[in-house]
Design a protein around this motif. Sequence first.
Motif, PDB file in Angstrom:
ATOM      1  N   VAL A   4       0.852  -1.184  -0.256  1.00 56.55           N
ATOM      2  CA  VAL A   4      -0.003  -0.137   0.120  1.00 56.55           C
ATOM      3  C   VAL A   4       0.905   1.096   0.004  1.00 56.55           C
ATOM      4  CG1 VAL A   4      -1.849   1.388   1.224  1.00 56.55           C
ATOM      5  CG2 VAL A   4      -1.717  -1.298   1.310  1.00 56.55           C
ATOM      6  N   ILE A   5       0.668   2.056  -1.016  1.00 53.48           N
ATOM      7  CA  ILE A   5       1.392   3.290  -1.009  1.00 53.48           C
ATOM      8  C   ILE A   5       0.407   4.670  -0.638  1.00 53.48           C
ATOM      9  CG2 ILE A   5       2.910   4.866  -2.564  1.00 53.48           C
ATOM     10  CD1 ILE A   5       3.673   1.690  -2.391  1.00 53.48           C
ATOM     11  N   ALA A   6       0.816   5.063   0.575  1.00 53.41           N
ATOM     12  CA  ALA A   6       0.135   6.156   1.018  1.00 53.41           C
ATOM     13  C   ALA A   6       0.789   7.584   0.560  1.00 53.41           C
ATOM     14  CB  ALA A   6      -0.263   6.016   2.500  1.00 53.41           C
ATOM     15  N   GLY A   7       0.090   8.074  -0.326  1.00 52.84           N
ATOM     16  CA  GLY A   7       0.690   9.282  -0.685  1.00 52.84           C
ATOM     17  C   GLY A   7       0.990   9.266  -2.283  1.00 52.84           C
ATOM     18  N   ALA A   8       0.176   8.432  -3.077  1.00 53.81           N
ATOM     19  CA  ALA A   8       0.660   7.664  -4.295  1.00 53.81           C
ATOM     20  C   ALA A   8       0.371   8.668  -5.438  1.00 53.81           C
ATOM     21  CB  ALA A   8       0.035   6.518  -4.747  1.00 53.81           C
ATOM     22  N   THR A   9      -0.282   9.811  -4.768  1.00 51.33           N
ATOM     23  CA  THR A   9      -0.684  11.061  -6.052  1.00 51.33           C
ATOM     24  C   THR A   9       0.564  11.955  -6.037  1.00 51.33           C
ATOM     25  OG1 THR A   9      -1.983  12.470  -4.259  1.00 51.33           O
ATOM     26  CG2 THR A   9      -3.371  10.919  -5.710  1.00 51.33           C
ATOM     27  N   GLY A  10       1.314  11.921  -5.270  1.00 50.01           N
ATOM     28  CA  GLY A  10       2.532  12.669  -5.038  1.00 50.01           C
ATOM     29  C   GLY A  10       3.509  12.270  -6.243  1.00 50.01           C
ATOM     30  N   GLN A  11       4.366  13.203  -6.426  1.00 52.52           N
ATOM     31  CA  GLN A  11       5.385  12.587  -7.611  1.00 52.52           C
ATOM     32  C   GLN A  11       6.487  11.537  -7.269  1.00 52.52           C
ATOM     33  OE1 GLN A  11       7.592  16.422  -9.560  1.00 52.52           O
ATOM     34  NE2 GLN A  11       6.522  17.206  -7.869  1.00 52.52           N
ATOM     35  N   LEU A  12       6.576  11.453  -5.924  1.00 52.04           N
ATOM     36  CA  LEU A  12       7.667  10.284  -5.436  1.00 52.04           C
ATOM     37  C   LEU A  12       6.803   8.995  -5.381  1.00 52.04           C
ATOM     38  CD1 LEU A  12      10.293   9.139  -4.127  1.00 52.04           C
ATOM     39  CD2 LEU A  12       9.351   9.678  -1.813  1.00 52.04           C
ATOM     40  N   GLY A  13       5.380   9.370  -4.944  1.00 56.96           N
ATOM     41  CA  GLY A  13       4.622   8.010  -4.722  1.00 56.96           C
ATOM     42  C   GLY A  13       4.288   7.346  -6.429  1.00 56.96           C
ATOM     43  N   LEU A  15       6.169   7.507  -8.770  1.00 54.99           N
ATOM     44  CA  LEU A  15       7.329   6.968  -9.254  1.00 54.99           C
ATOM     45  C   LEU A  15       7.548   5.363  -8.673  1.00 54.99           C
ATOM     46  CD1 LEU A  15       9.717  10.200  -9.495  1.00 54.99           C
ATOM     47  CD2 LEU A  15       8.750   8.526 -11.381  1.00 54.99           C
ATOM     48  N   VAL A  16       7.344   5.424  -7.509  1.00 54.55           N
ATOM     49  CA  VAL A  16       7.295   3.919  -6.654  1.00 54.55           C
ATOM     50  C   VAL A  16       6.397   3.040  -7.383  1.00 54.55           C
ATOM     51  CG1 VAL A  16       6.991   3.008  -4.462  1.00 54.55           C
ATOM     52  CG2 VAL A  16       8.284   5.319  -4.377  1.00 54.55           C
ATOM     53  N   VAL A  17       5.324   3.433  -7.541  1.00 58.30           N
ATOM     54  CA  VAL A  17       4.271   2.575  -8.132  1.00 58.30           C
ATOM     55  C   VAL A  17       5.004   1.964  -9.501  1.00 58.30           C
ATOM     56  CG1 VAL A  17       2.158   2.280  -9.254  1.00 58.30           C
ATOM     57  CG2 VAL A  17       2.226   3.560  -7.198  1.00 58.30           C
ATOM     58  N   GLY A  18       5.387   2.937 -10.485  1.00 58.71           N
ATOM     59  CA  GLY A  18       5.952   2.803 -11.668  1.00 58.71           C
ATOM     60  C   GLY A  18       7.141   1.741 -11.371  1.00 58.71           C
ATOM     61  N   GLU A  19       8.254   1.902 -10.482  1.00 52.32           N
ATOM     62  CA  GLU A  19       9.223   1.138 -10.160  1.00 52.32           C
ATOM     63  C   GLU A  19       8.817  -0.446  -9.523  1.00 52.32           C
ATOM     64  OE1 GLU A  19      12.588   1.357 -10.476  1.00 52.32           O
ATOM     65  OE2 GLU A  19      12.825   3.163 -11.114  1.00 52.32           O
ATOM     66  N   LEU A  20       7.563  -0.554  -8.699  1.00 52.91           N
ATOM     67  CA  LEU A  20       7.229  -1.798  -8.613  1.00 52.91           C
ATOM     68  C   LEU A  20       6.761  -2.441  -9.618  1.00 52.91           C
ATOM     69  CD1 LEU A  20       5.347  -0.653  -5.412  1.00 52.91           C
ATOM     70  CD2 LEU A  20       7.448  -1.928  -5.404  1.00 52.91           C
ATOM     71  N   LEU A  21       6.017  -1.844 -10.604  1.00 52.75           N
ATOM     72  CA  LEU A  21       5.510  -2.497 -11.915  1.00 52.75           C
ATOM     73  C   LEU A  21       6.695  -3.160 -12.816  1.00 52.75           C
ATOM     74  CD1 LEU A  21       2.688  -0.477 -12.795  1.00 52.75           C
ATOM     75  CD2 LEU A  21       2.353  -2.481 -11.798  1.00 52.75           C
TER      76      LEU A  21
END
Length: 285
Positions: A4-13, A15-21
């Motif tokens: 679970v990424i809390a803060g996924a609408t921010g720029q860092l979040g 990018l984290v989602v993209g990296e996980l994928l």
Amino acid sequence: MSIVIAGATGQLGRLVVGELLQRGVPAGEIVAGGRSAEQLADLAGLGVRTASVDYNDPASVDSALSEGDTLLLISGNDIQNRTAQHETVIDAAVRAKVAHILYTSVLAADSTPIILAPDHVKAEEYILASGLPFTFLRNGWYTENYAAALAKARETGTLLGSAGEGRVASATRADYAAAIAAVLTTPGHEGRVYELSGDYAWTYEELASAFSTVLGRAVSYDSVSSAEHASALEAAGLDPATAGFLAALDGNIREDALALTTGDLARLTGRPTTPLLDGLRPLAV
């Protein structure tokens, strides 16, 4: 069990989602949480699960978490209220019995003089008191933080600052996101504290030189006192509180509060951090 990424609408979040994928995490095992459903729509289009997560609303955080989840708590940017907001999310993580909580803190949080540190120290202490398995990701400075200074230098040929000869070991948000994704997807990080920063700490003279290179025009560093800096920022239209805050940050840099280089960021990503010039070039387009 999900990440679970809390803060996924921010720029860092994001990018984290993209990296996980990219690392092969199935989209359905990722929950991207944020206040704005519209800003999460493109992630939903990739198959990522989305959730309304408002750091001011405990119920929204509760609904996004399940027992056994791994939670990335990206620190909030509401400086006036974020201590309470962080505690809201941590309390929800305790109620849900998450398996692991990661928190994005600030470089050398427990010893740095930087003006941003106290809120992060409180969050770290609250997590420790919660008893949850944790990892602290103490992020240094983002190269992207100088986007506005770069735009101003394009107009004026000057980089105004009060950092003196202090150094900054910056890296790009993509660098930090890659490190966070590595921690989220590999074992052995519980109880660890990572001091994340760029491989090289540069001065504002070097920053001005880098500006010159990416802009194709001469840029000089106008080094002023903290008081002169704050006055100049106010004259440019900033309110006194914001001007004073920014001048204080440069004062912290003058004290080398962002100069620490540990190699943790490069070790986690498995590659060197992005050099200053390469980090600035996309900002100059």
